[in-house]
Motif scaffolding. Structure first.
Motif, mmCIF file in Angstrom:
data_model
loop_
_atom_site.group_PDB
_atom_site.id
_atom_site.type_symbol
_atom_site.label_atom_id
_atom_site.label_comp_id
_atom_site.label_asym_id
_atom_site.label_seq_id
_atom_site.Cartn_x
_atom_site.Cartn_y
_atom_site.Cartn_z
ATOM 1 N N ARG A 139 0.817 -1.215 0.000
ATOM 2 C CA ARG A 139 0.000 0.000 0.000
ATOM 3 C C ARG A 139 0.852 1.267 0.000
ATOM 4 N NH1 ARG A 139 -5.319 -0.460 2.173
ATOM 5 N NH2 ARG A 139 -5.996 -2.625 2.306
ATOM 6 N N SER A 140 2.148 1.133 -0.199
ATOM 7 C CA SER A 140 3.050 2.279 -0.063
ATOM 8 C C SER A 140 2.690 3.431 -1.001
ATOM 9 C CB SER A 140 4.495 1.839 -0.307
ATOM 10 O OG SER A 140 4.639 1.248 -1.584
ATOM 11 N N GLY A 141 2.021 3.126 -2.116
ATOM 12 C CA GLY A 141 1.614 4.186 -3.029
ATOM 13 C C GLY A 141 0.352 4.905 -2.592
ATOM 14 N N GLY A 142 -0.322 4.381 -1.561
ATOM 15 C CA GLY A 142 -1.540 5.001 -1.055
ATOM 16 C C GLY A 142 -1.254 5.966 0.083
ATOM 17 N N PRO A 143 -2.288 6.578 0.648
ATOM 18 C CA PRO A 143 -2.095 7.573 1.715
ATOM 19 C C PRO A 143 -1.693 6.941 3.045
ATOM 20 C CG PRO A 143 -4.433 7.219 1.306
ATOM 21 C CD PRO A 143 -3.703 6.444 0.249
ATOM 22 N N PHE A 144 -0.956 7.699 3.835
ATOM 23 C CA PHE A 144 -0.628 7.338 5.208
ATOM 24 C C PHE A 144 -1.230 8.426 6.093
ATOM 25 C CE2 PHE A 144 2.262 7.609 8.935
ATOM 26 C CZ PHE A 144 2.059 6.340 9.456
ATOM 27 N N VAL A 145 -2.302 8.079 6.801
ATOM 28 C CA VAL A 145 -3.067 9.052 7.587
ATOM 29 C C VAL A 145 -2.854 8.779 9.070
ATOM 30 C CG1 VAL A 145 -5.372 9.952 8.094
ATOM 31 C CG2 VAL A 145 -4.770 9.277 5.753
ATOM 32 N N VAL A 146 -2.576 9.840 9.829
ATOM 33 C CA VAL A 146 -2.313 9.721 11.268
ATOM 34 C C VAL A 146 -3.433 10.387 12.053
ATOM 35 C CG1 VAL A 146 -0.712 10.258 13.141
ATOM 36 C CG2 VAL A 146 0.168 9.746 10.847
ATOM 37 N N VAL A 147 -3.956 9.668 13.050
ATOM 38 C CA VAL A 147 -4.942 10.242 13.967
ATOM 39 C C VAL A 147 -4.438 10.029 15.399
ATOM 40 C CG1 VAL A 147 -7.291 10.096 14.901
ATOM 41 C CG2 VAL A 147 -6.911 9.876 12.442
ATOM 42 N N ASP A 148 -4.254 11.117 16.132
ATOM 43 C CA ASP A 148 -3.858 11.039 17.542
ATOM 44 C C ASP A 148 -5.131 11.021 18.380
ATOM 45 O OD1 ASP A 148 -2.965 11.331 20.126
ATOM 46 O OD2 ASP A 148 -1.559 12.948 19.684
ATOM 47 N N CYS A 149 -5.472 9.846 18.907
ATOM 48 C CA CYS A 149 -6.744 9.678 19.622
ATOM 49 C C CYS A 149 -6.785 10.477 20.921
ATOM 50 C CB CYS A 149 -6.988 8.197 19.919
ATOM 51 S SG CYS A 149 -7.079 7.166 18.441
ATOM 52 N N SER A 150 -5.627 10.855 21.462
ATOM 53 C CA SER A 150 -5.596 11.604 22.721
ATOM 54 C C SER A 150 -5.795 13.091 22.496
ATOM 55 C CB SER A 150 -4.263 11.373 23.439
ATOM 56 O OG SER A 150 -3.192 11.970 22.723
ATOM 57 N N ALA A 151 -5.722 13.545 21.253
ATOM 58 C CA ALA A 151 -5.789 14.974 20.975
ATOM 59 C C ALA A 151 -7.156 15.412 20.464
ATOM 60 C CB ALA A 151 -4.710 15.347 19.953
ATOM 61 N N ILE A 152 -8.141 14.501 20.462
ATOM 62 C CA ILE A 152 -9.469 14.802 19.927
ATOM 63 C C ILE A 152 -10.504 14.603 21.025
ATOM 64 C CG2 ILE A 152 -11.142 14.261 18.108
ATOM 65 C CD1 ILE A 152 -8.824 12.891 16.619
#
Length: 432
Positions: free
Chosen positions: A168-181
């Protein structure tokens, strides 16, 4: 096993023994299981001498803890009726008239990788090469991965390396910090919303799962997710569809999930603060990042990496500066090393070579009543975690000393489960 091979975390298998050989069986891992005649039990026994809720089994570092739940006909080990006891692997326990063998489950053993780096991860220590060996096998697959480790050890770098070495390296890498929401916005952040779903929703939002479709979603600080959101996350992982807030139509996604936490999720499962089914769904592959203090031999490589990133002349990485670093506790791990070098470069003027670097290292935090100082050179989240860790350590030290180093009495006083209290003592180096 020694330093050459690494086994994945210990788990157990509970097998029913009967005249025809092995009967039904069930695994025992992070979550306690129940044995009984009731259909809700994990290991269901048809023996009429077995109570509906007969006993509870849980894994501990010392073996399997068995707790009889007030059964009518009792639980027996080595010919004696027991109420609660911890038994070693290989033991045969009798529930009513049924024998159950508690055996160590086979776990895979991996030799260390020959790599000295993986993605942006750097280090040739045994601990890091063991980690690379697991990542080499897991990254090209579609399995979910759970990363655990202290703050600053590089959990996001591991997630990024998994993505980079995957199909999947050609696809997006999305980060969500669950402690910051905030809890109110978590559903919208993860699953999206439609216009008008709530006050302020003036347009549609895709959500992280849709944004990461075709790629990888990294859920950082997963242990901060409230139970209500954990349930929804499990549904998404199972059927790869999301339900945006305010919508009645599910949206199909194709998203791989990598999750991380600095908290002990297995203990959270035991304390019913984290769903056991979600834990097992995420921990298909489970990796533990070693803290920097346990791999000081990696310091030169890490220092060289940060010098290269800054484009500075490094010179020789040795002498008093390296000796001081090797003996430093590194509570903030690799992130703290990076901050230390940043300060050194700022204070050293044009001569930025390592031997000449003026290093200002945080003094050891005193156990006096004045309390620890706050390091404002780092972010709020990391500073708070460090403060909480120091409070935790000092509290445990004082209570443990007050009760004559008796774990049971100390745990009772603290209102903490005995097993968790001992885990915390080990975490902070108070006991071996």
């Amino acid at each position: 096993m020694g330093a050459k091979e690494r086994a994945l975390p210990r788990s157990w298998m509970c097998r029913v023994l009967n005249d025809k050989g092995d009967g039904n069986s069930v695994g025992l891992g992070a979550r306690a299981i129940r044995v009984g005649a009731d259909g809700s039990c994990d290991l269901i026994l048809s023996d009429p001498q077995v109570s509906r809720q007969h006993a509870e089994l849980s894994a501990t570092p010392d073996g399997i803890r068995i707790r009889d739940l007030g059964s009518t006909n009792g639980t027996f080990w080595q010919g004696s009726r027991i109420t609660e006891v911890t038994v070693p692997g290989g033991s045969i326990v009798v529930f009513g008239n049924t024998q159950v063998q508690l055996a160590s489950a086979e776990v895979p053993v991996l030799p260390p990788s020959s790599r000295t780096s993986f993605g942006q991860l750097v280090g040739a220590s045994i601990a890091m090469r063991e980690l690379y060996a697991i990542l080499e096998m897991a990254a090209p697959t579609e399995v979910t991965v759970l990363i655990e480790g202290e703050s600053g050890t590089g959990k996001e770098l591991v997630a990024n390396a998994i993505h980079t070495h995957s199909t999947r390296s050609g696809g997006p890498f999305v980060v969500v910090d669950c402690s910051a929401i905030t809890e109110e916005l978590l559903d919208s952040t993860l699953f999206g919303h439609i216009r008008g779903a709530f006050t302020g929703a003036d347009r549609d939002r895709k959500g992280a799962f849709v944004e990461a479709s075709g790629g990888t979603l990294f859920l950082d600080e997963l242990g901060e997710l409230p139970l209500s959101c954990q349930t929804k996350l499990l549904r998404v992982l199972e059927d790869q569809t999301v339900l945006p807030v305010g919508s009645d139509k599910r949206v199909r996604v194709n998203t791989r999930v990598v999750a991380a936490s600095h908290r002990d999720l297995t203990q959270m499962v035991a304390d019913k603060e984290f769903r056991f089914d979600l834990y097992y769904r995420l921990a298909v592959v489970h990796v533990q990042l070693p803290p920097l203090r346990e791999r000081p031999e990696d310091l030169p490589a890490l220092i060289a990496k940060f010098y290269t990133m800054r484009g500075l002349e490094m010179g020789q990485v040795d002498g008093p500066n390296l000796e001081r670093m090797a003996n430093y506790p590194w509570r903030g791990n690799v992130r703290e090393l990076r901050n230390l070098l940043d300060r050194g470069w700022a204070l050293s003027g044009p001569d930025s070579q390592f031997r000449s670097l003026k290093l200002w290292m945080q003094p050891a935090i005193s156990t006096a009543s004045s309390g620890p100082s706050i390091d404002t050179s780092i972010g709020f989240k990391e500073a708070k975690e460090r403060w909480n860790d120091e409070f935790e350590k000092r509290y445990l030290e004082q209570v443990f000393k007050q009760y004559g180093q008796n774990i049971t009495h100390s745990a009772d006083h603290s209102g903490i489960n005995r097993r968790h209290f001992r885990t915390l003592l080990r975490k902070h180096g108070i006991v071996d």
